[in-house]
Scaffold this active site. Structure first.
Site, PDB file in Angstrom:
ATOM      1  N   GLU A  84      34.417  44.602  36.302  1.00 25.39           N
ATOM      2  CA  GLU A  84      35.769  44.040  36.189  1.00 25.39           C
ATOM      3  C   GLU A  84      36.488  44.647  34.978  1.00 25.39           C
ATOM      4  OE1 GLU A  84      36.201  40.131  38.324  1.00 25.39           O
ATOM      5  OE2 GLU A  84      35.341  39.579  36.398  1.00 25.39           O
ATOM      6  N   HIS A 127      31.406  36.436  32.436  1.00 28.55           N
ATOM      7  CA  HIS A 127      32.792  36.767  32.792  1.00 28.55           C
ATOM      8  C   HIS A 127      33.574  37.078  31.516  1.00 28.55           C
ATOM      9  CE1 HIS A 127      36.879  36.491  34.282  1.00 28.55           C
ATOM     10  NE2 HIS A 127      36.381  36.668  35.495  1.00 28.55           N
TER      11      HIS A 127
HETATM   12  P1  PGA Z   1      41.981  38.294  39.490  1.00 22.19           P
HETATM   13  O1  PGA Z   1      40.679  37.822  38.683  1.00 22.19           O
HETATM   14  O2  PGA Z   1      41.551  38.522  40.925  1.00 22.19           O
HETATM   15  O3  PGA Z   1      42.956  37.184  39.339  1.00 22.19           O
HETATM   16  O4  PGA Z   1      42.425  39.588  38.861  1.00 22.19           O
HETATM   17  C1  PGA Z   1      39.435  38.423  38.890  1.00 22.19           C
HETATM   18  C2  PGA Z   1      38.402  37.781  37.999  1.00 22.19           C
HETATM   19  O5  PGA Z   1      38.710  37.445  36.846  1.00 22.19           O
HETATM   20  O6  PGA Z   1      37.250  37.562  38.419  1.00 22.19           O
END
Ligand code: PGA
Length: 236
Positions: free
Chosen positions: A162, A100
């Site tokens: 992401e 992540h």
């Molecule tokens: P968020 O986070 O939905 O708060 O944008 C997504 C993530 O970091 O997995």
């Protein structure tokens, strides 16, 4: 009908009591207004301290929820103070979030560390949910896939795209961009499920999951509220 993965990433939030409340509220909401979960895989990823009780609550309420750890030790069991290893994690979850961006940024996890974590995840036959924000980061998954394909019969991996600007900002990527990126990932890694993460809500989730190459969503902020998360599951 494609399978859709909906992952709640609670990050560093909630106590045991709050976890119990979340599961009861999620269950009440679902029972009040049930809908088909036939093609949906719901995965909740709480802190390690919450996993056992979360498993218990979910089982008690007969919810079809699977669990993910938010990280994994790059080492085996042994003298690694503070780490939780694959053998321990396997008792409680089916999935592990690896790489992540918050771990890359705040804990200095580099590609080598992420490779080791992916390797430990696969070794214990758990499914890595590899988070990436650019296409170069698929490289390690590709190498590991080649290494492990021969060893594990049912090699599986999920990748979550992401984009950094979208995480926690309230500004998701467009469905078209996310779909293009997901297509690139599939070209690199083969027909694996690719999820999108970053400011997903009940209002925008369907515009994302209806795209050809997007197989689900990784939800941070909105997953902390059981009603908002239920709305996302319903609309996905
Ligand atoms: P968020 O986070 O939905 O708060 O944008 C997504 C993530 O970091 O997995």
């Amino acid at each position: 009908m494609k399978k859709i993965f909906i992952i709640a990433n609670w990050k560093s939030n909630k106590t045991i009591k709050e976890t119990e409340e979340w599961f009861h509220s999620f269950s009440d909401g679902f029972k009040r207004d049930p809908f088909s979960l036939e093609n949906k895989e719901i995965i909740v990823s709480p802190s390690f301290t919450l996993l056992e009780h979360a498993n218990y609550c979910s089982g008690n309420l007969k919810l079809p929820i699977k669990f993910a750890a938010q990280t994994i030790s790059p080492f085996e069991e042994g003298a690694y103070t503070g780490e939780v290893n694959g053998k321990q994690i396997k008792e409680l979850v089916d999935y592990v979030v690896v790489g992540h961006s918050e771990r890359r940024q705040n804990f200095g996890e580099d590609q080598d560390m992420i490779d080791k974590k992916t390797q430990q995840t696969l070794k214990y036959e758990l499914v890595p949910i590899l988070c990436i924000s650019n296409i170069q980061q698929t490289q390690s998954a590709k190498l590991k896939a080649q290494n492990y394909n021969s060893k594990l019969k049912s090699y599986k991996i999920l990748v979550a795209y992401e984009p950094l600007f979208a995480i926690g900002s309230g500004h998701p990527d467009t469905p078209e961009n996310a779909d293009n990126f997901a297509q690139k990932i599939k070209k690199e890694l083969g027909k694996i499920p690719v999820l999108y993460g970053g400011s997903v809500t009940g209002d925008n989730v369907n515009s994302l999951t209806q795209m050809n190459n997007i197989d689900g969503v990784l939800v941070g902020g909105a997953s902390l509220d059981p009603r908002k998360f239920l709305e996302i599951v319903k609309n996905a």
